[in-house]
Design a protein around this motif. Structure first.
Motif, PDB file in Angstrom:
ATOM      1  N   PRO A 239       0.827  -1.221   0.000  1.00 39.09           N
ATOM      2  CA  PRO A 239       0.000   0.000   0.000  1.00 39.09           C
ATOM      3  C   PRO A 239       0.860   1.270   0.000  1.00 39.09           C
ATOM      4  N   VAL A 240       1.393   1.616  -1.152  1.00 39.98           N
ATOM      5  CA  VAL A 240       2.262   2.790  -1.292  1.00 39.98           C
ATOM      6  C   VAL A 240       1.406   4.049  -1.443  1.00 39.98           C
ATOM      7  N   ASP A 241       1.620   5.020  -0.560  1.00 35.85           N
ATOM      8  CA  ASP A 241       0.981   6.330  -0.698  1.00 35.85           C
ATOM      9  C   ASP A 241       1.948   7.295  -1.377  1.00 35.85           C
ATOM     10  N   LEU A 242       2.857   7.886  -0.610  1.00 37.95           N
ATOM     11  CA  LEU A 242       3.832   8.814  -1.172  1.00 37.95           C
ATOM     12  C   LEU A 242       5.080   8.066  -1.625  1.00 37.95           C
ATOM     13  N   ILE A 243       5.667   8.517  -2.722  1.00 39.77           N
ATOM     14  CA  ILE A 243       6.908   7.945  -3.248  1.00 39.77           C
ATOM     15  C   ILE A 243       8.047   8.898  -2.911  1.00 39.77           C
ATOM     16  N   PHE A 244       9.040   8.368  -2.208  1.00 44.41           N
ATOM     17  CA  PHE A 244      10.132   9.179  -1.683  1.00 44.41           C
ATOM     18  C   PHE A 244      11.415   9.009  -2.484  1.00 44.41           C
ATOM     19  N   GLN A 245      12.216  10.096  -2.526  1.00 44.04           N
ATOM     20  CA  GLN A 245      13.587   9.987  -3.017  1.00 44.04           C
ATOM     21  C   GLN A 245      14.382  11.224  -2.615  1.00 44.04           C
ATOM     22  N   SER A 246      15.625  11.017  -2.207  1.00 40.60           N
ATOM     23  CA  SER A 246      16.569  12.121  -2.038  1.00 40.60           C
ATOM     24  C   SER A 246      17.049  12.560  -3.418  1.00 40.60           C
ATOM     25  N   ILE A 247      17.166  13.865  -3.629  1.00 40.32           N
ATOM     26  CA  ILE A 247      17.590  14.390  -4.918  1.00 40.32           C
ATOM     27  C   ILE A 247      18.644  15.469  -4.719  1.00 40.32           C
ATOM     28  N   GLY A 248      19.402  15.756  -5.779  1.00 39.14           N
ATOM     29  CA  GLY A 248      20.425  16.796  -5.749  1.00 39.14           C
ATOM     30  C   GLY A 248      20.317  17.711  -6.947  1.00 39.14           C
ATOM     31  N   GLY A 249      21.213  18.708  -6.991  1.00 38.81           N
ATOM     32  CA  GLY A 249      21.110  19.750  -7.998  1.00 38.81           C
ATOM     33  C   GLY A 249      21.992  19.586  -9.212  1.00 38.81           C
ATOM     34  N   THR A 250      22.678  18.437  -9.322  1.00 38.77           N
ATOM     35  CA  THR A 250      23.451  18.157 -10.529  1.00 38.77           C
ATOM     36  C   THR A 250      23.206  16.709 -10.950  1.00 38.77           C
ATOM     37  N   GLU A 251      23.424  16.438 -12.227  1.00 34.35           N
ATOM     38  CA  GLU A 251      23.255  15.077 -12.727  1.00 34.35           C
ATOM     39  C   GLU A 251      24.175  14.108 -11.981  1.00 34.35           C
ATOM     40  N   LYS A 252      25.395  14.551 -11.719  1.00 30.13           N
ATOM     41  CA  LYS A 252      26.362  13.691 -11.040  1.00 30.13           C
ATOM     42  C   LYS A 252      25.936  13.409  -9.595  1.00 30.13           C
ATOM     43  N   THR A 253      25.359  14.388  -8.918  1.00 34.41           N
ATOM     44  CA  THR A 253      24.850  14.164  -7.559  1.00 34.41           C
ATOM     45  C   THR A 253      23.752  13.120  -7.570  1.00 34.41           C
ATOM     46  N   ASN A 254      22.819  13.270  -8.497  1.00 35.71           N
ATOM     47  CA  ASN A 254      21.722  12.307  -8.580  1.00 35.71           C
ATOM     48  C   ASN A 254      22.232  10.917  -8.942  1.00 35.71           C
ATOM     49  N   SER A 255      23.255  10.870  -9.770  1.00 30.53           N
ATOM     50  CA  SER A 255      23.857   9.581 -10.102  1.00 30.53           C
ATOM     51  C   SER A 255      24.435   8.913  -8.854  1.00 30.53           C
ATOM     52  N   SER A 256      24.994   9.722  -7.951  1.00 33.11           N
ATOM     53  CA  SER A 256      25.524   9.159  -6.701  1.00 33.11           C
ATOM     54  C   SER A 256      24.412   8.603  -5.825  1.00 33.11           C
ATOM     55  N   PHE A 257      23.189   9.120  -5.998  1.00 35.21           N
ATOM     56  CA  PHE A 257      22.024   8.594  -5.297  1.00 35.21           C
ATOM     57  C   PHE A 257      21.402   7.394  -6.019  1.00 35.21           C
ATOM     58  N   GLY A 258      21.946   7.062  -7.195  1.00 34.17           N
ATOM     59  CA  GLY A 258      21.410   5.949  -7.969  1.00 34.17           C
ATOM     60  C   GLY A 258      20.148   6.284  -8.731  1.00 34.17           C
ATOM     61  N   ILE A 259      20.010   7.560  -9.131  1.00 37.16           N
ATOM     62  CA  ILE A 259      18.800   7.977  -9.838  1.00 37.16           C
ATOM     63  C   ILE A 259      19.159   8.885 -11.005  1.00 37.16           C
ATOM     64  N   ASP A 260      18.186   9.100 -11.881  1.00 26.83           N
ATOM     65  CA  ASP A 260      18.240  10.139 -12.899  1.00 26.83           C
ATOM     66  C   ASP A 260      16.809  10.581 -13.166  1.00 26.83           C
ATOM     67  N   LEU A 261      16.636  11.543 -14.048  1.00 28.92           N
ATOM     68  CA  LEU A 261      15.294  12.075 -14.315  1.00 28.92           C
ATOM     69  C   LEU A 261      14.375  11.014 -14.916  1.00 28.92           C
ATOM     70  N   LYS A 262      14.916  10.141 -15.716  1.00 32.06           N
ATOM     71  CA  LYS A 262      14.113   9.084 -16.326  1.00 32.06           C
ATOM     72  C   LYS A 262      13.538   8.153 -15.259  1.00 32.06           C
ATOM     73  N   LEU A 263      14.332   7.787 -14.280  1.00 33.39           N
ATOM     74  CA  LEU A 263      13.856   6.906 -13.213  1.00 33.39           C
ATOM     75  C   LEU A 263      12.795   7.602 -12.371  1.00 33.39           C
ATOM     76  N   LEU A 264      12.999   8.878 -12.076  1.00 33.41           N
ATOM     77  CA  LEU A 264      11.989   9.620 -11.316  1.00 33.41           C
ATOM     78  C   LEU A 264      10.683   9.722 -12.100  1.00 33.41           C
ATOM     79  N   GLN A 265      10.773   9.877 -13.399  1.00 31.14           N
ATOM     80  CA  GLN A 265       9.574   9.918 -14.228  1.00 31.14           C
ATOM     81  C   GLN A 265       8.833   8.586 -14.178  1.00 31.14           C
ATOM     82  N   GLU A 266       9.585   7.493 -14.196  1.00 32.92           N
ATOM     83  CA  GLU A 266       8.974   6.165 -14.096  1.00 32.92           C
ATOM     84  C   GLU A 266       8.226   6.018 -12.771  1.00 32.92           C
ATOM     85  N   ALA A 267       8.855   6.477 -11.695  1.00 33.06           N
ATOM     86  CA  ALA A 267       8.215   6.392 -10.376  1.00 33.06           C
ATOM     87  C   ALA A 267       6.979   7.281 -10.308  1.00 33.06           C
TER      88      ALA A 267
END
Length: 454
Positions: A239-267
């Motif tokens: 029962p998922v309500d809110l979808i969470f993720q830590s994000i940063g202000g550069t592509e490389k920062t988000n890559s260190s979190f294991g994410i990119d804009l495409k993955l966030l769009q999928e979520a």
């Protein structure tokens, strides 16, 4: 492009726009650690004067991270609305500050202006504003979001109930939830940082929260702050309500979190399909923090506050229900003391609100920072005046799993009383129905309620 400014006969040269931004920043340990801070107060003031004379349109041309090198830069430029920007396109950064503080700039005009603003413009203007300026402008703006209740309306103030437990013990979590509810906390979200990101354990926690919510018909939303890939793995079974993720202000920062804009769009798309909201459909929850890009060696020489503001462009793309700057969590290497933490929080809140985001703040510090609870009391009060949407509610203000100091259930009660603010409307109705609060917002005798909620 180099920038120069003459101050009292001394010429200060800044090699590019990101150097002006970095050296104009109020003092903070992270920029000093990165080697990009002003050498002294004179250079900082020269950079602030220089920054004040730069036209806003420069930020659309002189990019702090090249367009071809960074997907966050591409998002910022590609999503910029020239029509919304038109009314201020001829202003300098200094003139923009004057406009923001004017009576002409009210909540409606700032809301209409928001799509025409970039994070770098807002980071720039914030650097030449006093704390009271940041508060005065931010409080004009109302950002309202909806899922099972309505968060962000003027006159209301919400709380994330944070019942973290170092072993994810169900009884310990339940006790913390009940304690928080008795103080009117939990209207922003009941959100747990799990001890493990194991999909099975995350699913169990979600079920526990959802069973409790349904049993007592609580008009709120739940979230387990697992990595977005874990959430996607279980989203059709739990029962998922809110979808969470830590994000940063550069592509490389988000890559260190294991994410990119495409993955966030999928979520985002997967969450929309669930359609679990009752009064609205906003269901993304993002957390940020000054220093994350520096700690990941992903800042490209950009100061930490500008990097933080750029993270808000990522958040804005996905129409979130909640955004939380976890301001003092990363530690004194990035924000050394209470003064730096307070300043950073007010900057973050200001930039996020002007970009149209539902900003909350984890008013917090680590035990090795030069800060204490008095600093947090001051920041809590300032954010309440500034119109912050929500804070954290942690038992005793001491998160026993993440090992940092935050705000307590009592702190939320304090702020609501001194500033005459109320919980989210639907949640307040539930508190009245359950006999937890009275019509004046005071707690009723809770002995019977505790027995009822066992």
């Amino acid at each position: 492009m180099a920038y120069k400014y003459v101050l009292r006969g001394n010429t200060y040269t800044f090699q590019d726009l990101k150097a002006v931004l970095a050296k104009a920043s109020p003092q903070r340990s992270g920029d000093a650690l990165a080697g990009i801070a002003a050498e002294d107060t004179k250079e900082r003031i020269a950079a602030q004067y220089c920054l004040s004379e730069i036209p806003l349109k420069t930020f659309l041309e002189d990019l702090v991270i090249p367009y071809e090198n960074d997907e966050v830069t591409r998002l910022i430029i590609d999503s910029h609305d020239p029509k919304a920007f038109q009314s201020i396109s001829g202003l300098t950064v200094g003139e923009f500050r004057d406009y923001l503080l004017s009576y002409q700039a009210n909540g409606d005009t700032l809301k209409n202006l928001s799509p025409g603003l970039t994070p770098e413009m807002l980071a720039a203007v914030s650097k030449i504003m006093r704390n009271q300026d940041l508060i005065a402008v931010a409080q004009k703006i109302e950002v309202v979001t909806k899922f099972r209740n309505t968060v962000g309306k003027k006159g209301h103030f919400s709380v994330r109930l944070q019942p973290n437990n170092p072993s994810d013990d169900p009884k310990g979590i339940a006790a913390s939830i009940i304690d928080g509810l008795m103080y009117g906390c939990g209207d922003a979200v009941i959100g747990i940082n799990p001890a493990t990101d194991n999909p099975q354990e995350v699913s169990k926690l979600l079920k526990q929260l959802d069973d409790f919510r349904q049993q007592y018909e609580i008009p709120t939303q739940n979230c387990i702050l697992s990595h977005v890939t874990t959430t996607l793995e279980i989203i059709e079974k739990a029962p998922v309500d809110l979808i969470f993720q830590s994000i940063g202000g550069t592509e490389k920062t988000n890559s260190s979190f294991g994410i990119d804009l495409k993955l966030l769009q999928e979520a985002y798309d997967a969450g929309k399909e669930l359609n679990r909201g009752t009064v609205g459909k906003q269901m993304m929850y993002f957390e940020t923090g000054q220093g994350s890009s520096l700690s990941a060696d992903a800042h490209h020489g950009v100061d930490q506050q500008t990097c933080e503001a750029r993270a808000y462009a990522v958040a804005r793309k996905f129409d979130p229900f909640l955004v939380n700057t976890v301001v003092g969590f990363i530690g004194p290497e990035y924000l050394y003391d209470g003064k730096q933490i307070i300043r950073a929080a007010l900057e973050d809140h200001f930039c996020g609100k002007l970009l149209g985001l539902p900003m909350g703040c984890d008013v917090c510090y680590t035990n090795h920072a030069e800060a204490d609870q008095d600093d947090m009391d001051s920041l809590l009060t300032l954010l309440g005046v500034a119109g912050c949407n929500y804070i954290m509610g942690v038992p005793g203000a001491d998160d026993i799993m993440l090992n940092y100091q935050s705000t307590s259930f009592h702190d939320a009660m304090y702020l609501r009383k001194v500033l005459n603010k109320r919980p989210a409307p639907e949640f307040e109705e539930w508190l009245l129905k359950m006999g937890i609060f009275d019509e004046q917002g005071y707690r009723k005798e809770i002995k019977d309620q505790l027995l009822k909620l066992k």
